[in-house]
Design a protein around this motif. Structure first.
Motif, PDB file in Angstrom:
ATOM      1  N   LEU A 134     -56.487 -39.279   6.787  1.00 29.43           N
ATOM      2  CA  LEU A 134     -55.409 -38.389   6.378  1.00 29.43           C
ATOM      3  C   LEU A 134     -55.797 -36.936   6.614  1.00 29.43           C
ATOM      4  CD1 LEU A 134     -52.786 -37.551   4.964  1.00 29.43           C
ATOM      5  CD2 LEU A 134     -53.890 -38.025   2.771  1.00 29.43           C
ATOM      6  N   LEU A 135     -56.992 -36.555   6.189  1.00 30.86           N
ATOM      7  CA  LEU A 135     -57.420 -35.170   6.343  1.00 30.86           C
ATOM      8  C   LEU A 135     -57.576 -34.775   7.806  1.00 30.86           C
ATOM      9  CD1 LEU A 135     -59.982 -34.804   3.420  1.00 30.86           C
ATOM     10  CD2 LEU A 135     -57.693 -33.818   3.582  1.00 30.86           C
ATOM     11  N   ALA A 136     -57.873 -35.737   8.662  1.00 41.45           N
ATOM     12  CA  ALA A 136     -58.021 -35.429  10.089  1.00 41.45           C
ATOM     13  C   ALA A 136     -56.711 -34.935  10.700  1.00 41.45           C
ATOM     14  CB  ALA A 136     -58.517 -36.662  10.842  1.00 41.45           C
ATOM     15  N   ASP A 137     -55.583 -35.322  10.119  1.00 44.76           N
ATOM     16  CA  ASP A 137     -54.280 -34.900  10.632  1.00 44.76           C
ATOM     17  C   ASP A 137     -53.754 -33.643   9.943  1.00 44.76           C
ATOM     18  OD1 ASP A 137     -53.875 -36.817  12.628  1.00 44.76           O
ATOM     19  OD2 ASP A 137     -53.152 -38.302  11.183  1.00 44.76           O
ATOM     20  N   ILE A 138     -54.587 -33.020   9.119  1.00 44.62           N
ATOM     21  CA  ILE A 138     -54.185 -31.812   8.392  1.00 44.62           C
ATOM     22  C   ILE A 138     -54.972 -30.619   8.946  1.00 44.62           C
ATOM     23  CG2 ILE A 138     -54.198 -30.667   6.149  1.00 44.62           C
ATOM     24  CD1 ILE A 138     -53.916 -33.471   4.896  1.00 44.62           C
ATOM     25  N   ASP A 139     -54.242 -29.602   9.397  1.00 45.84           N
ATOM     26  CA  ASP A 139     -54.882 -28.412   9.959  1.00 45.84           C
ATOM     27  C   ASP A 139     -55.283 -27.402   8.892  1.00 45.84           C
ATOM     28  OD1 ASP A 139     -54.577 -29.133  12.771  1.00 45.84           O
ATOM     29  OD2 ASP A 139     -52.429 -28.813  12.452  1.00 45.84           O
ATOM     30  N   LEU A 140     -54.576 -27.407   7.773  1.00 45.61           N
ATOM     31  CA  LEU A 140     -54.786 -26.396   6.737  1.00 45.61           C
ATOM     32  C   LEU A 140     -54.498 -27.003   5.374  1.00 45.61           C
ATOM     33  CD1 LEU A 140     -55.134 -23.338   5.882  1.00 45.61           C
ATOM     34  CD2 LEU A 140     -52.642 -23.152   6.160  1.00 45.61           C
ATOM     35  N   VAL A 141     -55.361 -26.695   4.403  1.00 42.45           N
ATOM     36  CA  VAL A 141     -55.111 -27.108   3.021  1.00 42.45           C
ATOM     37  C   VAL A 141     -54.811 -25.873   2.193  1.00 42.45           C
ATOM     38  CG1 VAL A 141     -56.079 -28.177   0.939  1.00 42.45           C
ATOM     39  CG2 VAL A 141     -56.562 -29.158   3.192  1.00 42.45           C
ATOM     40  N   LEU A 142     -53.682 -25.906   1.503  1.00 41.86           N
ATOM     41  CA  LEU A 142     -53.336 -24.885   0.525  1.00 41.86           C
ATOM     42  C   LEU A 142     -53.776 -25.431  -0.824  1.00 41.86           C
ATOM     43  CD1 LEU A 142     -49.687 -24.182   1.777  1.00 41.86           C
ATOM     44  CD2 LEU A 142     -51.811 -23.129   2.565  1.00 41.86           C
ATOM     45  N   LEU A 143     -54.884 -24.928  -1.338  1.00 41.08           N
ATOM     46  CA  LEU A 143     -55.514 -25.502  -2.528  1.00 41.08           C
ATOM     47  C   LEU A 143     -55.228 -24.629  -3.743  1.00 41.08           C
ATOM     48  CD1 LEU A 143     -57.346 -27.690  -3.722  1.00 41.08           C
ATOM     49  CD2 LEU A 143     -59.304 -26.251  -3.144  1.00 41.08           C
ATOM     50  N   ASP A 144     -54.499 -25.197  -4.692  1.00 36.73           N
ATOM     51  CA  ASP A 144     -54.142 -24.492  -5.927  1.00 36.73           C
ATOM     52  C   ASP A 144     -55.187 -24.787  -6.996  1.00 36.73           C
ATOM     53  OD1 ASP A 144     -51.446 -23.637  -4.955  1.00 36.73           O
ATOM     54  OD2 ASP A 144     -51.084 -25.789  -4.937  1.00 36.73           O
ATOM     55  N   ILE A 145     -56.096 -23.847  -7.206  1.00 30.47           N
ATOM     56  CA  ILE A 145     -57.065 -23.993  -8.293  1.00 30.47           C
ATOM     57  C   ILE A 145     -56.537 -23.178  -9.471  1.00 30.47           C
ATOM     58  CG2 ILE A 145     -59.428 -23.667  -9.049  1.00 30.47           C
ATOM     59  CD1 ILE A 145     -60.388 -24.143  -6.267  1.00 30.47           C
ATOM     60  N   LYS A 146     -56.140 -23.869 -10.517  1.00 34.74           N
ATOM     61  CA  LYS A 146     -55.386 -23.243 -11.608  1.00 34.74           C
ATOM     62  C   LYS A 146     -56.263 -22.429 -12.550  1.00 34.74           C
ATOM     63  CE  LYS A 146     -52.171 -26.188 -10.124  1.00 34.74           C
ATOM     64  NZ  LYS A 146     -50.896 -25.831  -9.499  1.00 34.74           N
ATOM     65  N   ALA A 147     -57.537 -22.759 -12.636  1.00 36.81           N
ATOM     66  CA  ALA A 147     -58.484 -22.060 -13.509  1.00 36.81           C
ATOM     67  C   ALA A 147     -59.876 -22.523 -13.113  1.00 36.81           C
ATOM     68  CB  ALA A 147     -58.208 -22.358 -14.976  1.00 36.81           C
ATOM     69  N   PHE A 148     -60.915 -21.841 -13.646  1.00 32.04           N
ATOM     70  CA  PHE A 148     -62.273 -22.196 -13.246  1.00 32.04           C
ATOM     71  C   PHE A 148     -63.132 -22.646 -14.412  1.00 32.04           C
ATOM     72  CE2 PHE A 148     -66.527 -21.169 -11.322  1.00 32.04           C
ATOM     73  CZ  PHE A 148     -66.440 -22.115 -10.304  1.00 32.04           C
ATOM     74  N   LYS A 149     -62.646 -22.547 -15.624  1.00 35.18           N
ATOM     75  CA  LYS A 149     -63.329 -23.110 -16.782  1.00 35.18           C
ATOM     76  C   LYS A 149     -62.626 -24.384 -17.192  1.00 35.18           C
ATOM     77  CE  LYS A 149     -64.227 -20.537 -20.301  1.00 35.18           C
ATOM     78  NZ  LYS A 149     -64.113 -19.471 -21.339  1.00 35.18           N
ATOM     79  N   GLU A 150     -63.411 -25.391 -17.586  1.00 29.19           N
ATOM     80  CA  GLU A 150     -62.835 -26.675 -17.972  1.00 29.19           C
ATOM     81  C   GLU A 150     -61.796 -26.508 -19.077  1.00 29.19           C
ATOM     82  OE1 GLU A 150     -61.990 -30.681 -18.163  1.00 29.19           O
ATOM     83  OE2 GLU A 150     -63.170 -29.632 -16.649  1.00 29.19           O
ATOM     84  N   SER A 151     -62.115 -25.713 -20.090  1.00 25.96           N
ATOM     85  CA  SER A 151     -61.196 -25.571 -21.216  1.00 25.96           C
ATOM     86  C   SER A 151     -59.885 -24.911 -20.784  1.00 25.96           C
ATOM     87  CB  SER A 151     -61.856 -24.764 -22.338  1.00 25.96           C
ATOM     88  OG  SER A 151     -62.266 -23.488 -21.876  1.00 25.96           O
ATOM     89  N   THR A 152     -59.982 -23.884 -19.936  1.00 27.64           N
ATOM     90  CA  THR A 152     -58.773 -23.215 -19.461  1.00 27.64           C
ATOM     91  C   THR A 152     -57.953 -24.154 -18.590  1.00 27.64           C
ATOM     92  OG1 THR A 152     -60.009 -21.134 -19.403  1.00 27.64           O
ATOM     93  CG2 THR A 152     -57.872 -21.153 -18.330  1.00 27.64           C
ATOM     94  N   TYR A 153     -58.634 -24.876 -17.719  1.00 30.57           N
ATOM     95  CA  TYR A 153     -57.926 -25.770 -16.802  1.00 30.57           C
ATOM     96  C   TYR A 153     -57.150 -26.835 -17.576  1.00 30.57           C
ATOM     97  CZ  TYR A 153     -57.028 -28.132 -12.358  1.00 30.57           C
ATOM     98  OH  TYR A 153     -56.425 -28.674 -11.268  1.00 30.57           O
ATOM     99  N   ARG A 154     -57.786 -27.406 -18.596  1.00 31.44           N
ATOM    100  CA  ARG A 154     -57.099 -28.425 -19.405  1.00 31.44           C
ATOM    101  C   ARG A 154     -55.914 -27.829 -20.157  1.00 31.44           C
ATOM    102  NH1 ARG A 154     -59.401 -33.501 -20.445  1.00 31.44           N
ATOM    103  NH2 ARG A 154     -61.477 -33.812 -19.519  1.00 31.44           N
TER     104      ARG A 154
END
Length: 259
Positions: A134-154
């Motif tokens: 699947l990834l081989a057919d993807i040229d670009l990933v738009l990655l949404d990282i919502k937060a960087f601390k576990e507590s904030t992310y949850r």
């Protein structure tokens, strides 16, 4: 709304067996979900429950319309020449596309056979669903990282952070071009020390070509009301220009291009 072309166009030749999926909506001239002008396919279904989600009507797969991958590709084919001239392509978004990995794979494969640039817009939470084919057919990933601390992310999403960071590491190993997206919400995702940690992590991946710091907005609040869901951010205002600049600067000092 789904395009009636899904039912009116002949399937392109050589696109492989059809796969059934659930499509929420389409946009045929998107300009923010990847380079150039793009065909954006929004799939239904998402395991995250982000407080600021502007598409809560995509939470469940059956919120979409049942569709066949060959029918979707038939419509995309009608735009293919235009998309190429516009230096664009296909982006699959959601919801969370990786709720439906087989459907995504079939559509990305067909799009690549048309010679289109492809992008996946994902939270990364279900990154393990994206195999190497699947990834081989993807040229670009738009990655949404919502937060960087576990507590904030949850707090923001209702799910753990680890699988998203593991997916980011995998993209790094595969040298997959990535655009990082970060939604800035005052009082929720505006801790500068946390953001600096995310910026350092993103720079270390070596594949992040661009960072989009997206100021919080409430354009989807009406959907929450229509669905009878409580919207926790009703009293939250968009971030100030100064705060937005400072957050963008956290990424710039790590050498990352910021939009």
């Amino acid at each position: 709304m789904l395009s009636p072309l899904f039912m009116n166009q002949p399937a392109p030749a050589g696109m492989g067996p059809s796969v059934r999926g659930w499509v929420h909506s389409v946009e045929t001239g998107g300009s923010v979900d990847g380079p150039g002008l793009r065909y954006i396919l929004f799939l239904a279904g998402c395991p995250l429950r982000c407080q600021y989600c502007h598409n809560p009507d995509t939470h469940h797969m059956h919120d979409g319309a049942p569709s066949q991958s060959t029918d979707v590709l038939a419509e995309i084919a009608t735009y293919a020449d235009f998309l190429k001239r516009a230096h664009g392509g296909l982006t699959i978004s959601g919801g969370e596309p990786l709720v439906q990995p087989e459907f995504c794979a079939a559509i990305f494969r067909g799009a690549k056979q048309m010679g289109l640039h492809t992008a996946l817009d994902t939270s990364g939470f279900l990154g393990a669903h994206a195999d190497d084919h699947l990834l081989a057919d993807i040229d670009l990933v738009l990655l949404d990282i919502k937060a960087f601390k576990e507590s904030t992310y949850r707090t923001v999403t209702g799910v753990p952070l680890r699988s998203t960071l593991e997916f980011a590491d995998r993209l790094s190993v595969l040298k997959k071009p990535t655009w990082l997206r970060y939604v800035l919400v005052p009082g929720l995702t505006d801790d500068l020390d946390e953001i600096k940690g995310l910026a350092e992590f993103a720079a270390g991946l070596g594949v992040v070509e661009r960072v989009d710091v997206l100021p919080f907005h409430k354009m989807g609040e009406y959907k929450w009301r229509e669905l009878g869901l409580p919207y926790k951010l009703s009293n939250t205002e968009p971030p100030s220009t100064d705060l937005t600049w400072r957050v963008r600067e956290c990424f710039r000092v790590q050498g990352l291009p910021v939009a």
